[in-house]
Design an enzyme around this catalytic site. Structure first.
Site, mmCIF file in Angstrom:
data_model
loop_
_atom_site.group_PDB
_atom_site.id
_atom_site.type_symbol
_atom_site.label_atom_id
_atom_site.label_comp_id
_atom_site.label_asym_id
_atom_site.label_seq_id
_atom_site.Cartn_x
_atom_site.Cartn_y
_atom_site.Cartn_z
ATOM 1 N N HIS A 33 1.085 -1.212 -0.404
ATOM 2 C CA HIS A 33 -0.031 -0.223 0.005
ATOM 3 C C HIS A 33 0.962 1.189 0.310
ATOM 4 O O HIS A 33 1.730 1.121 -0.835
ATOM 5 C CB HIS A 33 -0.725 0.110 1.101
ATOM 6 N N GLU A 35 -1.451 -0.126 8.048
ATOM 7 C CA GLU A 35 -0.599 -0.622 7.514
ATOM 8 C C GLU A 35 0.498 0.011 6.590
ATOM 9 O O GLU A 35 1.608 -1.138 7.069
ATOM 10 C CB GLU A 35 -1.855 -2.346 6.886
ATOM 11 N N HIS A 49 3.147 -6.964 4.440
ATOM 12 C CA HIS A 49 1.889 -6.568 4.806
ATOM 13 C C HIS A 49 1.559 -6.952 6.388
ATOM 14 O O HIS A 49 2.275 -7.723 6.843
ATOM 15 C CB HIS A 49 0.882 -7.855 3.720
ATOM 16 N N GLU A 74 2.313 -11.948 5.243
ATOM 17 C CA GLU A 74 0.932 -10.688 6.486
ATOM 18 C C GLU A 74 1.797 -11.046 7.345
ATOM 19 O O GLU A 74 1.665 -12.605 8.698
ATOM 20 C CB GLU A 74 -0.295 -11.314 6.307
#
Length: 314
Positions: free
Chosen positions: A104, A141, A196, A278
């Site tokens: 992101h 995040e 992430h 993640e």
């Protein structure tokens, strides 16, 4: 010297010689004493000279120190500091190219229409990017991924790797998922890791690594990277768990900490070994406490860097 015109008688000659010798002996002795005393007084003087006029020396004196201009062999060094020589720092990733993809972008939320546009990921079309998730307290995040990625970069560069980012918070949004894949491809990266954090339901804990599924369609063909990407993912899983003390997530896949997906553009369009990690669930309070902790993020970066290092040194 003449004693007269007649030679003396033998008896008188012997007496005369005896008298002369007796008179000479004390004189010679006194002369020797004077000479000896004079010689000692000269030898005892600082900087005095001996009988030959040269500088005096003593058999018990220490040898003079070497002159300051004399060349002496250098003392051995504990570390040469030169690559390839004893004492040089280790560079296990010298010549390797690593791309880190911080998931992101902190500015994505300011460009909703741009990140919502669809891009081709080979098998389908998906959004350019998303804003990502956040903890219940509002820690994004995108901020987490940048922090961990920068820490991992420092560690990898110290090991000799060339590290490139897909974005470093220096873009207005994105890049889109297809461009993220293309950055790794153009760099001819030896490994790519996309960082992430998940946004699952509260109570779900742990980390997992996402591997590319073998897919073909449009511009996607992962057949050449599925095997090396799995090896990268397995190394990452083991080293991340060891570094952080985290357990593989039980809420995803079979609980092994590895999840295979064919719907992510960043994986589908990659032509080099690539995985996602993640690092935890931002919506769970226990995981969130770790994800927001600076020391834990340093350990997470260490686990990621070590996983990459072990993979590249297989």
């Amino acid at each position: 010297m003449s004693y007269g015109s007649f030679p003396p008688e033998p008896g008188r000659r012997r007496g005369t010689l005896a008298i002369v010798l007796v008179a000479l002996i004390p004189t010679c002795f006194v002369g020797w004493l004077l000479w000896s005393s004079l010689g000692r007084s000269q030898d005892d003087g600082a900087g005095g000279t001996g009988g030959t006029g040269g500088p005096t020396t003593s058999s018990t004196s220490s040898p003079p120190p070497p002159s300051s201009g004399a060349s002496a062999p250098p003392a051995p060094s504990a570390s040469s500091g030169e690559p390839g020589k004893p004492g040089a720092p280790g560079k296990p990733l010298e010549g390797k190219v690593v791309v880190i993809d911080p998931g992101h972008n902190p500015h994505n939320r300011d460009h909703p229409s741009r990140i919502a546009r669809l891009v081709d990921i080979g098998t389908e079309k998906k959004e350019c990017d998303t804003t990502g998730t956040a903890t219940n307290s509002g820690y994004p995040e995108a901020s987490f991924t940048l922090d961990v990625a920068r820490r991992a970069r420092t560690l990898l560069e110290a090991r000799g790797a060339t590290v490139r980012f897909t974005q470093d918070g220096d873009r207005p949004y994105g890049p889109c998922v297809d461009e993220r894949a293309e950055i790794g491809n153009k760099a001819h990266a030896d490994a790519v890791v996309s960082v992430h954090a998940d946004g699952a339901a509260a109570g779900e804990r742990g980390f997992h690594v996402i591997l590319p599924k073998s897919v073909r369609g449009g511009g996607a063909d992962t057949s050449a990277i599925t095997a090396p990407s799995r090896r990268l993912g397995e190394r990452l899983r083991g080293d991340f768990a060891k570094a952080t003390g985290s357990e593989p997530a039980q809420y995803i896949g079979d609980g092994s900490g590895l999840d295979v997906r064919g719907d992510l553009g960043g994986l589908n369009l990659s032509t080099v070994p690539k995985v996602f990690i993640e690092c935890g669930n931002m919506r769970d309070s226990q995981d969130a406490a770790e994800l927001t902790d600076t020391a834990w993020r340093e350990r997470a970066a260490g686990g990621i860097a070590q996983g990459i290092t072990d993979f590249l040194n297989e």
